[in-house]
Design an enzyme around this catalytic site. Structure first.
Site, PDB file in Angstrom:
ATOM      1  N   ASP A 485      16.502  43.232  26.923  1.00 29.09           N
ATOM      2  CA  ASP A 485      15.300  42.446  27.210  1.00 29.09           C
ATOM      3  C   ASP A 485      14.846  41.612  26.022  1.00 29.09           C
ATOM      4  O   ASP A 485      14.029  40.704  26.165  1.00 29.09           O
ATOM      5  CB  ASP A 485      14.153  43.404  27.557  1.00 29.09           C
ATOM      6  CG  ASP A 485      14.044  43.664  29.041  1.00 29.09           C
ATOM      7  OD1 ASP A 485      14.429  42.789  29.818  1.00 29.09           O
ATOM      8  OD2 ASP A 485      13.573  44.753  29.401  1.00 29.09           O
TER       9      ASP A 485
HETATM   10  C1  BGC Z   1      11.090  46.526  24.548  1.00 31.31           C
HETATM   11  C2  BGC Z   1      12.191  46.667  25.543  1.00 31.31           C
HETATM   12  C3  BGC Z   1      11.638  46.561  26.910  1.00 31.31           C
HETATM   13  C4  BGC Z   1      10.766  45.327  27.060  1.00 31.31           C
HETATM   14  C5  BGC Z   1      10.084  45.360  28.412  1.00 31.31           C
HETATM   15  C6  BGC Z   1      10.349  45.256  24.783  1.00 31.31           C
HETATM   16  O1  BGC Z   1       9.315  45.127  23.870  1.00 31.31           O
HETATM   17  O2  BGC Z   1      11.628  46.561  23.260  1.00 31.31           O
HETATM   18  O3  BGC Z   1      12.868  47.875  25.350  1.00 31.31           O
HETATM   19  O4  BGC Z   1      12.671  46.467  27.828  1.00 31.31           O
HETATM   20  O5  BGC Z   1       9.816  45.226  26.064  1.00 31.31           O
HETATM   21  O6  BGC Z   1       9.288  44.280  28.647  1.00 31.31           O
HETATM   22  C1  NOJ Z   2      14.039  49.139  28.399  1.00 32.27           C
HETATM   23  C2  NOJ Z   2      13.984  48.435  29.698  1.00 32.27           C
HETATM   24  O1  NOJ Z   2      13.346  49.243  30.660  1.00 32.27           O
HETATM   25  C3  NOJ Z   2      15.364  48.082  30.180  1.00 32.27           C
HETATM   26  O2  NOJ Z   2      15.270  47.344  31.358  1.00 32.27           O
HETATM   27  C4  NOJ Z   2      16.109  47.320  29.142  1.00 32.27           C
HETATM   28  O3  NOJ Z   2      17.418  47.128  29.602  1.00 32.27           O
HETATM   29  C5  NOJ Z   2      16.117  48.052  27.818  1.00 32.27           C
HETATM   30  N1  NOJ Z   2      14.777  48.359  27.433  1.00 32.27           N
HETATM   31  C6  NOJ Z   2      16.797  47.264  26.712  1.00 32.27           C
HETATM   32  O4  NOJ Z   2      16.051  46.167  26.337  1.00 32.27           O
END
Ligand code: BGC
Ligand code: NOJ
Length: 815
Positions: A485
């Site tokens: 993400d």
């Molecule tokens: C986090 C990710 C997450 C995303 C969701 C980010 O700040 O690091 O792990 O998937 O937010 O919006």
């Molecule tokens: C957590 C999120 O829930 C997931 O969708 C994503 O793939 C991972 N973070 C990595 O960014």
């Protein structure tokens, strides 16, 4: 036994032996529609279906001390005031134990000769939780005491409740009947539901106004009414409604009193709302209380919680597994975590507030991979719900609200990996059940109201979306991000108050993702297998063509010399390449290219895994996400470079992606590495809980890596894709029992010194007892397969055609 607790494997419980764990250690109650978060000190809250829109009790975030709202019992014994769960008073206890079990938590605290046990659970199919409470006099003298219960109500919409006091302080309403507290805020107008908090025993007093019970200048650690030893029988009108009861007890030596508190969410359905002006119809509430005022009904309800879990877990049980950590995770805790992620996606945990993200499109699809064997019918419905949040051009709402099942417009779509995960979840469902009718099920598209396009239509739309949205290297466009993400190659965000992930799309950008290319290979191969199993050879050949074409592109465009490049940014520069100064090697592209079958025939798969080992892996920590971490913010990369080095997506150990590497090693037939890597992130195997800090029984999303000042410290436990994927790793890749379209496939990959193990697997109505023997010290490769004594070629157990419901299998590894 560690400083804080131990696994009681026979009871399937984790036993916490002191309340001051390094972080709150959480458990979940409920698995249908009513859920509770419950820590070892009885902290947490409850909600119905949706932690944002139907919150029943309150939780204060960002608090210190942490975790200070919950299901509290106070004991007032002479001048002393204490909680059996230690919090909120934190009065020293003579004994403490919390047993987190499957769907229940049992907290027992003792002080000055009085023991209080609080068993909390949600009966199957009921919209309520029960706290069964036993108060025991363990001393040799008569003891007089008062026990108080306490919850703080939420006005159902949690965000509003937390932010909009100008309104919420003027809407609270309750009714009280025989000490039963009916929380009916907003019931007079649009709500048709209320909360009920009551005791099955006659109470000696109650409070429903927080100011009366706690006191404006007191806190939950020294509530005024408890200090005074007397509830005030207050009636909340606005402000902060709460539920508190007082029970006075006189106990002889050895005497015990048992009763229960019920916290229910009641939907009035078609019943008339009112008995009289301002007097709600309480028929349903009274019925619930009547039912559970019989303690035998409470015990029977608890027995069904236990029986249900025993039944669920019996679908997959391994015995004689030489490694105790893998054994207890695969048999119990990993499956429990899969239930939680399936139910809650990424909505409500110690790190997800329940008011932000609801169900994630990619998250929930992946969660199904570890859940589908438990309750395939629920997985089926979930797949159709998720698919309905896809748009007809193939893009998907990245998140949706569980109550409404509607896509979340704030975050929107264009996370270009999203569509493909639907292929994986659907194929996993069909592999488990053989039910291809799901493909014809109408689910429509979010932007075409009333549309009834089939699930298969969605799947083909997803495949086509990836194929039709490719960049200069022929690789899939990344959109706002792919699985990572935080790899925001198209959003150049300069403002601290905007989203990294969705703000300011770069006009005409063609940033590409190698990870999505690998995921496409995986999904396409899955679909080819599905079409073949259905006898649809032309479709299989068509999709195989897409696969071949993408594979060629990956091998031609994405090999960096010693590993697979991660992406190409908006300017066409490589990300995750030897030419980069930081972020040279990323884990996800190694994982997905290998999983998708790239590098298999040319040795690159192994090289890619070796690069992971060389640059990312640490035996005691797991694999960091990339190397080296970013030391400065990169506008062209986005959020990935926003975290301090060694945390989260900036080279933290992100457990979820580690699991794909574990599968990669099993594809290489390396059973030693597969297990060693598996154990590197396994919570049960973590030795120093003061360093690890998170729960030892469930996976955490991330562990601070060697690039941070606190290596080994875990965070964001419970709601992570690691749950589902670890179960896939342990149950299918290591122990090797793999549901396939035409039957169960047996293909373990284990350390050479493992002599064998047995798996009992219920699959499509048949119970298979599979004994794996490894007398020749191999890692992989089934040499002989005996099915009810009959030798079968290959490693696929065909489905019985003669109505047998129990099948014995003997699989021997060998050359
Ligand atoms: C986090 C990710 C997450 C995303 C969701 C980010 O700040 O690091 O792990 O998937 O937010 O919006
Ligand atoms: C957590 C999120 O829930 C997931 O969708 C994503 O793939 C991972 N973070 C990595 O960014």
């Amino acid at each position: 036994m560690s400083t804080y607790g131990y696994f009681d494997d026979n009871a399937r419980e984790y036993v916490i032996t002191r309340p001051d764990t390094p972080l709150p250690w959480l458990n979940y109650l409920g698995q249908d529609e009513f859920f509770g978060l419950c820590t070892q000190t009885a902290g947490g809250y409850s909600f119905w279906k949706d932690a944002k829109l139907r919150r029943i009790t309150r939780y204060r975030y960002n608090n210190n001390p942490m975790d200070n709202d919950g299901r509290f019992l106070y004991v007032k014994q002479g001048r002393s005031v204490w909680n059996p769960g230690w919090k909120p008073t934190r009065a020293r206890l003579d004994a403490f134990e919390c047993r987190h079990g499957l769907g229940y938590s049992r907290i027992t605290g003792r002080k000055d000769g009085i023991e209080v046990e609080q068993l909390m659970f949600v009966p199957p199919q009921e919209n309520l939780e029960i706290w069964k409470v036993s108060v025991r006099n363990k001393s040799r003298r008569v003891q007089k005491l008062s026990l108080f219960s306490f919850v703080e109500f939420c006005s159902f919409e949690a965000l509003n409740d937390m932010t909009n006091y100008q309104r919420t302080y003027s809407i609270g309403e309750v009714e009280i009947e025989d000490g039963a507290i009916y929380h009916k805020t907003e019931y007079r107008e649009r709500r048709n539901h209320y909360a009920l908090f009551a005791c099955t025993r006659k109470v000696d007093g109650y409070d429903t106004s927080r100011d009366a019970f706690v006191g404006v200048h007191h806190g939950l650690h020294d509530p005024q009414a408890v200090l005074a030893g007397k509830c005030t029988n207050s009636r909340a009108y606005g402000w902060n409604p709460c539920g508190a009861h007082q029970i006075n007890l006189t106990l002889k030596p050895g005497q015990e009193e048992t009763f229960a508190f019920i916290l229910a969410y009641v939907d009035q359905g078609d019943l008339p709302k009112f008995d009289a002006p301002f007097v709600m119809n309480k028929a349903k509430g009274r019925e619930i209380l009547k039912k559970y005022s019989d303690l035998a009904a409470v015990d029977a309800a608890f027995a069904t919680v236990k029986a249900r879990w025993a039944g669920l877990l019996s679908t997959y049980q391994a015995s004689s597994v030489p490694n105790a950590h893998l054994s207890r995770m695969v048999n119990t805790w990993n499956q429990v975590q899969c239930m939680a992620t399936f139910n809650l996606s990424r909505s409500a945990s110690g790190y997800e507030t329940g008011i932000g993200r609801g169900m994630g499109y990619r998250d929930s699809n992946q969660d199904i991979l570890g859940f589908v064997h438990l309750l395939p019918d629920r997985a089926r419905q979930r797949i159709l719900d998720i698919a309905s949040t896809q748009l007809s051009d193939g893009t998907c709402y990245h998140q949706y609200q569980p109550l409404t099942k509607k896509g979340n417009a704030d975050i929107g779509g264009d996370f270009n990996d999203d569509p493909l995960w639907l292929v994986l979840s659907t194929c996993a469902y069909i592999r488990e059940t053989g039910d291809t009718t799901i493909l014809d099920a109408p689910c429509g598209y979010a932007d075409k109201p009333g549309s009834t396009d089939s699930l298969l239509h969605h799947i083909e739309t997803s495949i086509a979306y990836t194929l039709n949205n490719r960049g200069p290297h022929g690789l899939p466009l990344i959109g706002h991000a792919d699985w990572n993400d935080c790899l925001n190659l198209n959003c150049f965000s300069k403002e601290p108050n905007e989203s990294f992930q969705t703000s300011g799309d770069v006009e005409g950008s063609k940033a590409e993702s190698v990870m999505i290319a690998g995921l496409f290979l995986y999904a396409a191969r899955d679909l080819v297998g599905l079409y073949k199993s259905m006898g649809r050879d032309a479709d299989a050949a068509r999709v195989q063509g897409y696969y071949d074409d993408m594979l060629k592109t990956v091998e031609e465009q994405a090999w960096d010399g010693a590993w697979y490049t991660r992406a190409f940014d908006a300017a066409g520069n490589p990300v995750g390449s030897k030419v980069c100064e930081e972020g040279k090697v990323f884990i996800e592209s190694q994982a997905w290219c290998v999983l998708g079958g790239a590098g298999r025939d040319n040795g690159r798969a192994k090289k890619a895994l070796q690069a992971v080992e060389k640059y990312l892996y640490r035996r005691d920590l797991g694999c960091a996400l990339q190397y080296p971490p970013y030391s400065t913010y990169h506008l062209e990369l986005g959020e990935v470079s926003s975290y301090p080095p060694g945390y989260k997506e900036n080279a933290g150990v992100f457990s979820h992606n580690n699991t794909w590497i574990h599968i990669g090693w099993t594809m290489q037939g390396d059973g030693e590495r597969a297990l060693e890597y598996y154990l590197s992130i396994c919570p049960s195997a973590k030795k120093d809980h003061d360093v690890y800090r998170s729960e030892p029984y469930v996976y955490a999303q991330m562990t601070a890596s060697q690039f941070s000042p606190t290596p080994g410290e875990a965070k964001n436990s419970w709601l992570t894709g690691t749950g589902a994927w670890s179960f896939v790793v342990a149950s299918q890749s290591i122990l090797g029992v793999q549901p396939d379209f035409a039957g169960l496939r047996i293909d373990p990959c284990v350390p050479k010194k493992w002599k064998g193990f047995t798996v009992t697997r219920k699959f499509r109505g048949v119970t298979y007892t599979i004994e794996v023997k490894n007398l020749r010290g191999r890692s992989k490769g089934v040499k002989s397969l005996l099915v009810d004594g009959v030798r079968i070629e290959g490693n696929l157990i065909p489905l019985p055609t003669d109505g047998r419901t129990a099948v014995r299998v003997e699989a021997t590894l060998g050359a």
